[in-house]
Design a protein around this motif. Structure first.
Motif, mmCIF file in Angstrom:
data_model
loop_
_atom_site.group_PDB
_atom_site.id
_atom_site.type_symbol
_atom_site.label_atom_id
_atom_site.label_comp_id
_atom_site.label_asym_id
_atom_site.label_seq_id
_atom_site.Cartn_x
_atom_site.Cartn_y
_atom_site.Cartn_z
ATOM 1 N N ILE A 145 0.715 -5.265 3.409
ATOM 2 C CA ILE A 145 0.810 -5.512 1.968
ATOM 3 C C ILE A 145 0.252 -4.309 1.222
ATOM 4 O O ILE A 145 -0.789 -3.754 1.607
ATOM 5 N N VAL A 146 0.928 -3.927 0.142
ATOM 6 C CA VAL A 146 0.419 -2.857 -0.733
ATOM 7 C C VAL A 146 0.444 -3.346 -2.176
ATOM 8 O O VAL A 146 1.321 -4.106 -2.576
ATOM 9 N N TRP A 147 -0.582 -2.901 -2.937
ATOM 10 C CA TRP A 147 -0.647 -3.108 -4.376
ATOM 11 C C TRP A 147 -0.646 -1.701 -4.991
ATOM 12 O O TRP A 147 -1.708 -1.087 -5.151
ATOM 13 N N PRO A 148 0.524 -1.153 -5.306
ATOM 14 C CA PRO A 148 0.615 0.272 -5.659
ATOM 15 C C PRO A 148 -0.159 0.665 -6.910
ATOM 16 O O PRO A 148 -0.626 1.802 -7.002
ATOM 17 N N LYS A 149 -0.316 -0.250 -7.850
ATOM 18 C CA LYS A 149 -0.894 0.158 -9.133
ATOM 19 C C LYS A 149 -2.368 0.536 -9.034
ATOM 20 O O LYS A 149 -2.850 1.349 -9.822
ATOM 21 N N ASP A 150 -3.092 -0.051 -8.067
ATOM 22 C CA ASP A 150 -4.494 0.352 -7.933
ATOM 23 C C ASP A 150 -4.810 0.918 -6.558
ATOM 24 O O ASP A 150 -5.974 1.136 -6.217
ATOM 25 N N GLY A 151 -3.768 1.154 -5.751
ATOM 26 C CA GLY A 151 -3.965 1.812 -4.477
ATOM 27 C C GLY A 151 -4.537 0.949 -3.372
ATOM 28 O O GLY A 151 -5.008 1.475 -2.362
ATOM 29 N N SER A 152 -4.513 -0.364 -3.531
ATOM 30 C CA SER A 152 -5.025 -1.256 -2.494
ATOM 31 C C SER A 152 -3.957 -1.514 -1.438
ATOM 32 O O SER A 152 -2.755 -1.504 -1.728
ATOM 33 N N SER A 153 -4.400 -1.782 -0.214
ATOM 34 C CA SER A 153 -3.477 -2.095 0.871
ATOM 35 C C SER A 153 -4.190 -2.953 1.905
ATOM 36 O O SER A 153 -5.425 -2.949 2.001
ATOM 37 N N LEU A 154 -3.389 -3.678 2.685
ATOM 38 C CA LEU A 154 -3.948 -4.574 3.704
ATOM 39 C C LEU A 154 -2.979 -4.653 4.872
ATOM 40 O O LEU A 154 -1.782 -4.859 4.665
ATOM 41 N N GLU A 155 -3.491 -4.473 6.079
ATOM 42 C CA GLU A 155 -2.690 -4.585 7.297
ATOM 43 C C GLU A 155 -3.298 -5.681 8.166
ATOM 44 O O GLU A 155 -4.461 -5.594 8.551
ATOM 45 N N PHE A 156 -2.523 -6.709 8.460
ATOM 46 C CA PHE A 156 -2.992 -7.841 9.255
ATOM 47 C C PHE A 156 -2.176 -7.902 10.535
ATOM 48 O O PHE A 156 -0.973 -8.145 10.504
ATOM 49 N N ARG A 157 -2.834 -7.632 11.685
ATOM 50 C CA ARG A 157 -2.200 -7.722 12.992
ATOM 51 C C ARG A 157 -2.629 -9.037 13.625
ATOM 52 O O ARG A 157 -3.767 -9.164 14.080
ATOM 53 N N ILE A 158 -1.749 -10.001 13.615
ATOM 54 C CA ILE A 158 -2.107 -11.352 14.028
ATOM 55 C C ILE A 158 -2.006 -11.473 15.547
ATOM 56 O O ILE A 158 -0.948 -11.244 16.137
ATOM 57 N N ARG A 159 -3.107 -11.837 16.146
ATOM 58 C CA ARG A 159 -3.123 -12.061 17.596
ATOM 59 C C ARG A 159 -2.667 -13.475 17.934
ATOM 60 O O ARG A 159 -2.051 -13.699 18.975
ATOM 61 N N ARG A 160 -2.988 -14.410 17.054
ATOM 62 C CA ARG A 160 -2.702 -15.804 17.390
ATOM 63 C C ARG A 160 -2.443 -16.634 16.130
ATOM 64 O O ARG A 160 -3.187 -16.552 15.160
ATOM 65 N N TRP A 161 -1.361 -17.396 16.169
ATOM 66 C CA TRP A 161 -1.099 -18.452 15.193
ATOM 67 C C TRP A 161 -1.409 -19.792 15.860
ATOM 68 O O TRP A 161 -1.049 -20.021 17.016
ATOM 69 N N GLU A 162 -2.056 -20.686 15.120
ATOM 70 C CA GLU A 162 -2.294 -22.041 15.598
ATOM 71 C C GLU A 162 -1.741 -23.027 14.572
ATOM 72 O O GLU A 162 -1.918 -22.835 13.364
ATOM 73 N N HIS A 163 -1.118 -24.089 15.059
ATOM 74 C CA HIS A 163 -0.607 -25.137 14.187
ATOM 75 C C HIS A 163 -1.413 -26.408 14.437
ATOM 76 O O HIS A 163 -1.449 -26.916 15.558
ATOM 77 N N ARG A 164 -2.057 -26.898 13.369
ATOM 78 C CA ARG A 164 -2.862 -28.114 13.477
ATOM 79 C C ARG A 164 -2.321 -29.144 12.478
ATOM 80 O O ARG A 164 -2.814 -29.267 11.356
#
Length: 292
Positions: free
Chosen positions: A252-271
């Protein structure tokens, strides 16, 4: 050297050249020619209703709680200053469709470093232990954008690609998406209309048409048409039997203020037995009051 000697030398060289050519050709036959590049299948665009169903089917099937854990690298403007904070931490995400979310970044020893949450009525943001968490109602900002926050909780909810697109008899026809077809994508565009009825583009959902049909990009735009947030979803696979395919990488990027986030998911759980009444979806102001 006589003319005959010269002829013998040339003949010898020619025979060596011919032998070399034959040797190379023989090696090519033994090794085989390099495979031709695989042609990538490009799917025809789907009718609008089917394209919407491709996006809306996964959240409809995932009743109850989804939990994702993995590694997060982020560069985010602080909510209390203009300083850019950098994170490389464990990330935990809790989600109950359509709008309940709790996302935090944790250090093994120092504990929670960043927390973002939403329960559809309230949203909150906490990235500084020296300040109280920001906690507000969504109806304070009718357009859904809080300028004090570097990460918009509502956008983070939708960046997962699990919130769905308005469509069908329960949605106003003007809220239905329209389509734009590109060479490699089929894009569903959501429009907003001003008092004079003039439309503007507010969201884009991109469905890949190459190799497989998956939702792989979501874009939010501001009133000027500039990108507020862009989310890229990849590494789609089913985390367990019976579950739909989910992205295991979210950028995810928020270009207007230069923020970014990278999420590498190892595991999804469904409850499915857990829902919106979890304490994680209680705003901090009420959580603190209950503890006191």
């Amino acid at each position: 050297m006589s003319r005959r000697d010269v002829s013998d030398v040339l003949a010898f060289r020619g025979s060596r050249f011919a032998a070399a050519v034959l040797a190379v050709a023989g090696a090519a036959l033994l090794i085989g020619c390099p495979p031709a590049p695989r042609s990538r299948e490009v799917f025809d665009p789907l009718p609008l209703a089917q394209a919407v169903e491709l996006i809306n089917a996964p959240p409809a099937r995932l009743t109850g709680l989804l939990r994702a854990t993995g590694d997060v690298r982020a560069k985010v403007r602080s909510a209390t200053s203009d300083r850019i904070k950098q994170y490389d931490l464990e990330g935990v995400l809790l989600f109950v469709a359509p709008d309940h979310l709790h996302f935090d970044l944790r250090h093994e020893l120092a504990g929670e470093q960043l927390s973002v949450g939403s329960n559809g009525v309230y949203y909150w943001y906490d990235d500084d232990p020296d300040y109280a968490p920001i906690c507000r109602r969504y109806d304070e900002f009718p357009d859904g954008y809080d300028p004090d926050l570097p990460i918009q909780p509502r956008q983070l909810v939708e960046a997962l690609g699990l919130s769905g697109v308005p469509f069908g008899p329960d949605a106003h026809p003007l809220d239905h998406p329209v389509q734009r077809v590109e060479d490699a994508e089929q894009q569903l565009l959501l429009l907003a209309y001003d008092a004079a009825g003039a439309p503007r583009l507010v969201k884009e959902y991109w469905i890949s048409r190459v190799d497989r049909r998956v939702l792989h990009r979501i874009v939010f735009r501001d009133a000027m048409g500039r990108v507020e947030m862009a989310s890229r979803l990849s590494d789609h696979r089913s985390p367990q039997s019976g579950l739909p395919s989910l992205p295991h990488r979210i950028d995810i990027v928020w270009p207007k203020d230069g923020s970014s986030l990278e999420f590498r998911i190892r595991r999804w759980e469904h409850r499915p037995e857990l829902g919106r009444d979890l304490p994680a979806f209680t705003p901090p102001i009420f959580r603190d009051a209950a503890e006191n």
